[in-house]
Motif scaffolding. Structure first.
Motif, PDB file in Angstrom:
ATOM      1  N   VAL A  29       0.832  -1.273   0.045  1.00  0.00           N
ATOM      2  CA  VAL A  29      -0.046   0.045   0.143  1.00  0.00           C
ATOM      3  C   VAL A  29       1.124   1.245  -0.026  1.00  0.00           C
ATOM      4  CG1 VAL A  29      -1.615   1.407   1.347  1.00  0.00           C
ATOM      5  CG2 VAL A  29      -2.022  -1.008   1.121  1.00  0.00           C
ATOM      6  N   ILE A  30       0.670   2.026  -0.928  1.00  0.00           N
ATOM      7  CA  ILE A  30       1.451   3.358  -1.189  1.00  0.00           C
ATOM      8  C   ILE A  30       0.732   4.682  -0.811  1.00  0.00           C
ATOM      9  CG2 ILE A  30       3.313   2.181  -2.306  1.00  0.00           C
ATOM     10  CD1 ILE A  30       2.072   3.690  -4.864  1.00  0.00           C
ATOM     11  N   GLY A  31      -0.785   4.579  -0.621  1.00  0.00           N
ATOM     12  CA  GLY A  31      -1.341   5.687  -0.482  1.00  0.00           C
ATOM     13  C   GLY A  31      -2.578   5.456  -0.451  1.00  0.00           C
ATOM     14  N   ARG A  32      -3.644   6.697  -0.432  1.00  0.00           N
ATOM     15  CA  ARG A  32      -4.984   6.447  -0.478  1.00  0.00           C
ATOM     16  C   ARG A  32      -5.786   7.422  -1.391  1.00  0.00           C
ATOM     17  NH1 ARG A  32      -7.426  10.723   2.516  1.00  0.00           N
ATOM     18  NH2 ARG A  32      -6.043  11.668   3.789  1.00  0.00           N
ATOM     19  N   LEU A  33      -6.939   6.821  -2.211  1.00  0.00           N
ATOM     20  CA  LEU A  33      -7.654   7.803  -3.013  1.00  0.00           C
ATOM     21  C   LEU A  33      -7.712   9.140  -2.229  1.00  0.00           C
ATOM     22  CD1 LEU A  33      -9.994   5.491  -4.758  1.00  0.00           C
ATOM     23  CD2 LEU A  33      -7.954   6.525  -5.881  1.00  0.00           C
ATOM     24  N   GLY A  34      -7.959  10.278  -3.073  1.00  0.00           N
ATOM     25  CA  GLY A  34      -8.327  11.641  -2.889  1.00  0.00           C
ATOM     26  C   GLY A  34      -9.518  11.773  -3.429  1.00  0.00           C
ATOM     27  N   ASN A  35      -9.495  11.599  -4.821  1.00  0.00           N
ATOM     28  CA  ASN A  35     -10.719  11.586  -5.672  1.00  0.00           C
ATOM     29  C   ASN A  35     -10.362  10.696  -6.702  1.00  0.00           C
ATOM     30  OD1 ASN A  35      -9.468  13.253  -7.573  1.00  0.00           O
ATOM     31  ND2 ASN A  35      -9.796  15.094  -6.586  1.00  0.00           N
ATOM     32  N   VAL A  36     -11.369  10.548  -7.482  1.00  0.00           N
ATOM     33  CA  VAL A  36     -11.232   9.774  -8.547  1.00  0.00           C
ATOM     34  C   VAL A  36     -12.142   9.783  -9.803  1.00  0.00           C
ATOM     35  CG1 VAL A  36     -12.785   7.723  -7.431  1.00  0.00           C
ATOM     36  CG2 VAL A  36     -10.942   7.209  -9.222  1.00  0.00           C
ATOM     37  N   SER A  37     -12.065   9.675 -10.991  1.00  0.00           N
ATOM     38  CA  SER A  37     -12.757   9.550 -12.091  1.00  0.00           C
ATOM     39  C   SER A  37     -12.675   8.298 -12.787  1.00  0.00           C
ATOM     40  CB  SER A  37     -12.660  10.903 -12.971  1.00  0.00           C
ATOM     41  OG  SER A  37     -11.441  10.767 -13.785  1.00  0.00           O
ATOM     42  N   GLU A  38     -13.355   8.097 -14.017  1.00  0.00           N
ATOM     43  CA  GLU A  38     -13.112   6.935 -14.794  1.00  0.00           C
ATOM     44  C   GLU A  38     -11.788   7.006 -15.526  1.00  0.00           C
ATOM     45  OE1 GLU A  38     -15.695   6.632 -18.594  1.00  0.00           O
ATOM     46  OE2 GLU A  38     -17.013   7.678 -17.235  1.00  0.00           O
ATOM     47  N   THR A  39     -11.220   8.515 -15.697  1.00  0.00           N
ATOM     48  CA  THR A  39     -10.056   8.412 -16.361  1.00  0.00           C
ATOM     49  C   THR A  39      -8.849   8.755 -15.655  1.00  0.00           C
ATOM     50  OG1 THR A  39     -10.359  11.147 -16.331  1.00  0.00           O
ATOM     51  CG2 THR A  39     -11.338   9.528 -18.393  1.00  0.00           C
ATOM     52  N   GLY A  40      -8.895   9.114 -14.178  1.00  0.00           N
ATOM     53  CA  GLY A  40      -7.803   9.186 -13.174  1.00  0.00           C
ATOM     54  C   GLY A  40      -8.087   9.638 -12.057  1.00  0.00           C
ATOM     55  N   MET A  41      -7.011   9.880 -11.201  1.00  0.00           N
ATOM     56  CA  MET A  41      -7.216  10.017  -9.835  1.00  0.00           C
ATOM     57  C   MET A  41      -6.229  10.872  -8.901  1.00  0.00           C
ATOM     58  SD  MET A  41      -5.793   6.145  -8.185  1.00  0.00           S
ATOM     59  CE  MET A  41      -4.184   5.877  -8.207  1.00  0.00           C
ATOM     60  N   LEU A  42      -6.604  11.467  -7.923  1.00  0.00           N
ATOM     61  CA  LEU A  42      -5.492  11.974  -7.169  1.00  0.00           C
ATOM     62  C   LEU A  42      -5.326  11.075  -5.784  1.00  0.00           C
ATOM     63  CD1 LEU A  42      -4.403  14.830  -6.205  1.00  0.00           C
ATOM     64  CD2 LEU A  42      -6.254  15.051  -4.696  1.00  0.00           C
ATOM     65  N   MET A  43      -4.211  10.674  -5.707  1.00  0.00           N
ATOM     66  CA  MET A  43      -3.700   9.875  -4.533  1.00  0.00           C
ATOM     67  C   MET A  43      -2.878  10.578  -3.458  1.00  0.00           C
ATOM     68  SD  MET A  43      -1.826   6.359  -4.516  1.00  0.00           S
ATOM     69  CE  MET A  43      -0.295   6.931  -5.153  1.00  0.00           C
ATOM     70  N   ILE A  44      -3.279  10.463  -2.196  1.00  0.00           N
ATOM     71  CA  ILE A  44      -2.273  11.056  -1.221  1.00  0.00           C
ATOM     72  C   ILE A  44      -1.504   9.988  -1.130  1.00  0.00           C
ATOM     73  CG2 ILE A  44      -2.255  11.982   1.009  1.00  0.00           C
ATOM     74  CD1 ILE A  44      -5.462  12.235  -0.018  1.00  0.00           C
ATOM     75  N   ALA A  45       0.022  10.239  -1.557  1.00  0.00           N
ATOM     76  CA  ALA A  45       0.935   8.906  -1.434  1.00  0.00           C
ATOM     77  C   ALA A  45       1.762   9.138   0.007  1.00  0.00           C
ATOM     78  CB  ALA A  45       1.903   9.158  -2.795  1.00  0.00           C
ATOM     79  N   SER A  46       2.070   7.874   0.215  1.00  0.00           N
ATOM     80  CA  SER A  46       2.899   7.768   1.687  1.00  0.00           C
ATOM     81  C   SER A  46       4.442   7.552   1.328  1.00  0.00           C
ATOM     82  CB  SER A  46       2.514   6.759   2.467  1.00  0.00           C
ATOM     83  OG  SER A  46       2.357   5.701   2.033  1.00  0.00           O
ATOM     84  N   VAL A  47       4.550   7.605  -0.131  1.00  0.00           N
ATOM     85  CA  VAL A  47       5.881   7.384  -0.540  1.00  0.00           C
ATOM     86  C   VAL A  47       6.331   8.371  -1.717  1.00  0.00           C
ATOM     87  CG1 VAL A  47       6.215   5.139  -0.121  1.00  0.00           C
ATOM     88  CG2 VAL A  47       5.426   5.775  -2.416  1.00  0.00           C
ATOM     89  N   PRO A  48       7.656   8.799  -1.883  1.00  0.00           N
ATOM     90  CA  PRO A  48       7.954   9.759  -3.011  1.00  0.00           C
ATOM     91  C   PRO A  48       7.764   8.968  -4.006  1.00  0.00           C
ATOM     92  CG  PRO A  48       9.689   9.386  -1.399  1.00  0.00           C
ATOM     93  CD  PRO A  48       8.729   8.620  -1.001  1.00  0.00           C
ATOM     94  N   MET A  49       7.482   9.763  -5.428  1.00  0.00           N
ATOM     95  CA  MET A  49       7.168   9.183  -6.544  1.00  0.00           C
ATOM     96  C   MET A  49       8.151   9.933  -7.742  1.00  0.00           C
ATOM     97  SD  MET A  49       4.299   7.489  -6.782  1.00  0.00           S
ATOM     98  CE  MET A  49       2.972   7.018  -5.467  1.00  0.00           C
ATOM     99  N   ASN A  50       8.434   8.994  -8.578  1.00  0.00           N
ATOM    100  CA  ASN A  50       9.302   9.375  -9.738  1.00  0.00           C
ATOM    101  C   ASN A  50       8.364  10.331 -10.990  1.00  0.00           C
ATOM    102  OD1 ASN A  50      11.726   8.546  -8.443  1.00  0.00           O
ATOM    103  ND2 ASN A  50      11.298   6.536  -9.292  1.00  0.00           N
ATOM    104  N   ASP A  51       9.186  11.175 -11.314  1.00  0.00           N
ATOM    105  CA  ASP A  51       8.164  11.813 -12.555  1.00  0.00           C
ATOM    106  C   ASP A  51       7.908  10.750 -13.735  1.00  0.00           C
ATOM    107  OD1 ASP A  51       8.063  14.463 -11.296  1.00  0.00           O
ATOM    108  OD2 ASP A  51      10.108  14.910 -12.179  1.00  0.00           O
ATOM    109  N   ASP A  52       7.037  11.140 -14.099  1.00  0.00           N
ATOM    110  CA  ASP A  52       6.324  10.392 -15.384  1.00  0.00           C
ATOM    111  C   ASP A  52       6.371   8.818 -15.314  1.00  0.00           C
ATOM    112  OD1 ASP A  52       5.633  10.858 -18.101  1.00  0.00           O
ATOM    113  OD2 ASP A  52       7.564  10.355 -18.910  1.00  0.00           O
ATOM    114  N   ALA A  53       6.464   8.279 -14.182  1.00  0.00           N
ATOM    115  CA  ALA A  53       6.390   6.969 -13.962  1.00  0.00           C
ATOM    116  C   ALA A  53       5.102   6.135 -14.248  1.00  0.00           C
ATOM    117  CB  ALA A  53       6.859   6.606 -12.527  1.00  0.00           C
TER     118      ALA A  53
END
Length: 117
Positions: A29-53
């Motif tokens: 588990v790396i985060g939780r949903l903040g908001n979501v649509s059928e095309t994407g999501m905002l996630m509140i991540a608990s780990v740093p992410m790499n650009d364009d991954a």
């Protein structure tokens, strides 16, 4: 760029319940949903992410009767930034892969909230 505009204009559901997001490659588990649509999501991540991954995620939305309906999505990280909370990051994803069945389940869940408001 019309595709990006349509993606960003898709109806979104603000997620008030705690819905964990699992990175299927890391099996964690790396985060939780903040908001979501059928095309994407905002996630509140608990780990740093790499650009364009690229990621393979699983999260479960509530189904009829409250039972969890797990959804699998392939996602592309569009942006990320540190939040005010230490160790948390706002992250925006576009869904690249989502089965027709999962897309219909997600669409119905998003519509359920937007029609109630």
């Amino acid at each position: 760029m019309t595709d990006d505009k349509n993606t960003r204009r898709a109806r979104r559901r603000e997620v008030t319940e705690q819905i964990p997001v699992t990175d299927m490659m890391a099996e964690a588990v790396i985060g939780r949903l903040g908001n979501v649509s059928e095309t994407g999501m905002l996630m509140i991540a608990s780990v740093p992410m790499n650009d364009d991954a690229l990621f393979q995620f699983r999260f479960a939305i509530p189904g009829p009767g409250g039972q969890p309906l797990p959804l699998d999505v392939g996602a592309h990280l569009l942006w990320h930034e540190e939040s005010n909370a230490p160790g948390q990051f706002w992250t925006g994803f576009r869904f690249l892969t989502l089965s027709r069945e999962h897309r219909e389940l997600l669409r119905a869940w998003v519509e359920q909230e937007t029609s109630a408001t």
